[in-house]
Design a protein around this motif. Structure first.
Motif, PDB file in Angstrom:
ATOM      1  N   MET A 141      38.960  35.999  39.097  1.00 36.75           N
ATOM      2  CA  MET A 141      40.384  35.734  38.868  1.00 36.75           C
ATOM      3  C   MET A 141      41.123  37.028  38.571  1.00 36.75           C
ATOM      4  N   ILE A 181      46.462  34.105  46.537  1.00 38.09           N
ATOM      5  CA  ILE A 181      46.756  34.681  45.224  1.00 38.09           C
ATOM      6  C   ILE A 181      47.087  36.165  45.370  1.00 38.09           C
ATOM      7  N   ALA A 182      46.364  36.836  46.269  1.00 37.97           N
ATOM      8  CA  ALA A 182      46.603  38.270  46.463  1.00 37.97           C
ATOM      9  C   ALA A 182      48.051  38.534  46.871  1.00 37.97           C
ATOM     10  N   SER A 229      50.271  37.899  43.881  1.00 36.48           N
ATOM     11  CA  SER A 229      50.127  38.913  42.836  1.00 36.48           C
ATOM     12  C   SER A 229      50.995  40.140  43.105  1.00 36.48           C
ATOM     13  N   PHE A 266      42.072  28.243  41.921  1.00 38.76           N
ATOM     14  CA  PHE A 266      40.827  28.621  41.272  1.00 38.76           C
ATOM     15  C   PHE A 266      40.176  27.491  40.486  1.00 38.76           C
ATOM     16  N   LEU A 294      50.834  32.152  39.153  1.00 39.66           N
ATOM     17  CA  LEU A 294      50.119  33.107  40.009  1.00 39.66           C
ATOM     18  C   LEU A 294      49.273  32.383  41.054  1.00 39.66           C
ATOM     19  N   LEU A 304      46.579  30.604  40.296  1.00 45.32           N
ATOM     20  CA  LEU A 304      45.197  30.368  39.830  1.00 45.32           C
ATOM     21  C   LEU A 304      44.980  28.866  39.776  1.00 45.32           C
ATOM     22  N   LEU A 337      40.341  39.957  39.528  1.00 44.67           N
ATOM     23  CA  LEU A 337      40.443  40.747  40.754  1.00 44.67           C
ATOM     24  C   LEU A 337      41.580  40.245  41.628  1.00 44.67           C
ATOM     25  N   GLU A 338      41.652  38.909  41.772  1.00 47.14           N
ATOM     26  CA  GLU A 338      42.691  38.336  42.620  1.00 47.14           C
ATOM     27  C   GLU A 338      44.064  38.635  42.051  1.00 47.14           C
ATOM     28  N   ALA A 339      44.166  38.620  40.712  1.00 43.80           N
ATOM     29  CA  ALA A 339      45.451  38.874  40.062  1.00 43.80           C
ATOM     30  C   ALA A 339      45.921  40.294  40.347  1.00 43.80           C
ATOM     31  N   GLN A 376      40.857  40.263  31.678  1.00 44.51           N
ATOM     32  CA  GLN A 376      41.753  40.902  32.633  1.00 44.51           C
ATOM     33  C   GLN A 376      41.145  42.169  33.207  1.00 44.51           C
ATOM     34  N   PHE A 405      43.559  50.406  39.678  1.00 48.71           N
ATOM     35  CA  PHE A 405      42.878  49.466  40.581  1.00 48.71           C
ATOM     36  C   PHE A 405      43.860  48.642  41.421  1.00 48.71           C
ATOM     37  N   PHE A 419      46.588  37.821  31.187  1.00 49.43           N
ATOM     38  CA  PHE A 419      45.804  36.692  30.675  1.00 49.43           C
ATOM     39  C   PHE A 419      45.825  36.659  29.152  1.00 49.43           C
ATOM     40  N   THR A 471      38.845  44.394  35.106  1.00 45.44           N
ATOM     41  CA  THR A 471      38.029  44.066  36.276  1.00 45.44           C
ATOM     42  C   THR A 471      36.691  44.786  36.248  1.00 45.44           C
TER      43      THR A 471
END
Lengths: 258, 281
Positions: A212, B79-80, B83, B58, B52, B54, A214-216, B96, B110, B90, B98
């Motif tokens: 999640m 989602i990409a 975003s 998700f 978003l 999710l 990563l997707e965010a 959050q 990133f 979060f 990664t």
């Protein structure tokens, strides 16, 4: 900490820290290939000599050998097991008490396997110690490494200490509820079993949360990716690469003709 | 122009009987600062996640109605892609992070790498962001070695650096000390002046009363959407939803109980000051 064996990048100001990761990767891959191609353990051990100048120049020589000394027991076991129980053995060296026999070709086989392992380990550790994972991924992405694979390469190294600390948290939590973790081996093993469930479930849960996160951050977006760390292949990288390949070819020829 | 639209949106997590969010109708204009309040389990986090995508992408569950964010239908968008316009911080900052970078600066970069931001601009944005959140000293540290509060700042920064049109913050100050909370809210206020839409889920009514344009009170459905003045002075309503009013409102309330003031309850310092000045006369 149990992570002594698992080495990670150490920042040093050295020649080999500055060259492009793909150059170092090529050297390491060549060495690994050579350990399989070269004729016998004497030739493989000559390869090992190369680590000394390279290791000194990279300022990590002692660190490269530290994990090897920790795995010393494995090498001894290798010689004992191969020497005594090599299945294809024909050449007897001596008789031992209790009906055991020490085989010469068993020992030679152990030397071949052992030297191969030793050289691979030493160069592998050298590579990991001198190469920043971010640089490695950035460099490999340029030659077509998929984004997801690059992420896996970087994150795996970081997962180990995190899982260890998670394990410690779970152990503490269970201990505070009265779990006995001391005692003999069987008792210890039994007491660690209930810890595996939460650890495993926790890791799965974490993987979902990571995806999640990563997707965010647009991980799977279609646009071309850029790199935060810059790596460039200079002329000296190219020279080193050509020299390494040339040396390897000469080495193989010498090994099989002499 | 509406940047966020919810039409009859309902969501039920699979395995649960009731709707976590039921019949949400909402439209939010560009640049608004929205506070989201409600007791624990009132569906605030679910609501934040849905912006978003999710939810529904998700989590398994049943969705009804539709959500349009910045012109994108959430159910039909990746989602990409969402975003790029929605930044969601979060609730738990550790989630959050990664782990895509070994240092704080790489973690921040990133998102920019994924958006294909050029090298020089990326470095500039990372430097600026580290300055803004005051973590310059920690740029070479692993984000996992930071304290909870510092992680929270990194988590918010990692979203902010992508320049979203809509910033969704789910309890952004849960792990911060009072000074850190103040800093984060100041930062958010500064950002809202640049025209981005801010949705913040927090029960810190002191800050909401100062900054929010509108407040949404959740209890698995929208109980009320109104100005902070209307919601945060409705003491019975707040109590019914396990929430408290701000300290300033409390002072104002006591003045009223002492029959010193007959004005309506104050929610911010300026109003309270006026009230006290009138009493002094």
């Amino acid at each position: 900490m149990a992570s002594n064996i698992l080495l990670s990048y150490v920042h040093k100001d050295s020649y080999f820290h500055k060259i492009d990761p793909s150059t170092k990767l090529l050297i390491t891959v060549l060495v690994i290939l050579l350990t399989f191609i070269l004729k016998n353990y004497i030739h493989i051990m000559i390869l090992l000599l190369f680590i000394f100048p390279i290791g000194i120049k990279s300022k990590v020589l002692r660190m490269v050998f530290r994990p090897v000394s920790q795995l010393f027991l494995i090498f001894i076991l290798l010689f004992i097991i191969q020497g005594l129980f090599y299945p294809l053995a024909t050449d007897k060296l001596m008789d031992l008490p209790f009906g055991f026999t020490l085989w010469k070709d068993g020992l030679i086989n152990a030397a071949n396997v052992g030297s191969r392992l030793l050289v691979m380990m030493v160069f592998g550790f050298w590579f990991v110690l001198t190469t920043h994972p971010g640089d490695l991924v950035s460099s490999l992405r340029k030659i077509g490494l998929p984004n997801a694979l690059g992420y896996i390469m970087i994150t795996t190294l970081q997962m180990i200490p995190r899982i260890q600390s998670q394990m410690k948290t779970i152990i503490d939590a269970q201990k505070s509820r009265g779990l006995e973790t001391t005692g003999n081996l069987i008792k210890k093993f039994k007491s660690y079993l209930p810890l595996l469930g939460p650890l495993f479930m926790g890791s799965v849960q974490q993987a979902v949360e990571k995806s999640m996160a990563l997707e965010a951050r647009a991980f799977s977006s279609d646009c071309p990716k850029t790199n935060y760390r810059k790596t460039t292949i200079h002329l000296k990288d190219k020279i080193i690469m050509i020299c390494a390949v040339a040396l390897s070819i000469i080495g193989v020829i010498l090994s099989w003709t002499l | 122009m509406d940047i966020i639209t919810y039409k009859n949106f309902s969501w039920r997590y699979s395995g649960y009987k009731g709707w976590t969010l039921h019949n949400i109708n909402l439209s939010i204009k560009k640049g608004e600062f929205i506070g989201i309040i409600g007791k624990i389990g009132s569906g605030r986090t679910t609501f934040c996640s849905s912006m978003l995508g999710l939810i529904p992408h998700f989590y398994p569950g049943t969705m009804q109605g539709e959500i349009i964010i910045n012109g994108l239908n959430v159910k039909k968008s990746k989602i990409a892609d969402l975003s790029k316009c929605v930044g969601l911080a979060f609730q738990s900052p550790a989630n959050q992070l990664t782990g895509a970078g070994t240092t704080v600066e790489e973690e921040l970069a990133f998102g920019l790498q994924n958006l294909g931001v050029p090298y020089e601009e990326m470095h500039k944005r990372v430097d600026d962001m580290l300055n803004l959140i005051g973590l310059e000293k920690f740029r070479k540290r692993s984000p996992f070695e930071l304290s909870g509060g510092q992680q929270q700042k990194v988590a918010i920064a990692s979203v902010l650096i992508m320049n979203p049109n809509i910033l969704v913050l789910d309890e952004p100050t849960s792990q911060l000390d009072p000074l850190g909370t103040e800093q984060v809210f100041d930062l958010i206020k500064k950002l809202s002046k640049t025209g981005i839409t801010i949705m913040i889920s927090t029960n810190n009514v002191d800050y909401l009363s100062r900054f929010a344009d509108r407040i949404i009170l959740f209890d698995n459905k929208i109980v009320k959407i109104d100005t902070p003045k209307k919601i945060l002075t409705d003491i019975n309503l707040l109590k019914k939803h396990s929430l408290t009013h701000s300290n300033i409102t409390e002072v104002s309330l006591r003045l009223k109980k002492m029959n010193l003031s007959k004005k309506e309850l104050a929610i911010d310092f300026a109003e309270l000051k006026k009230e006290i000045e009138e009493i002094m006369k």
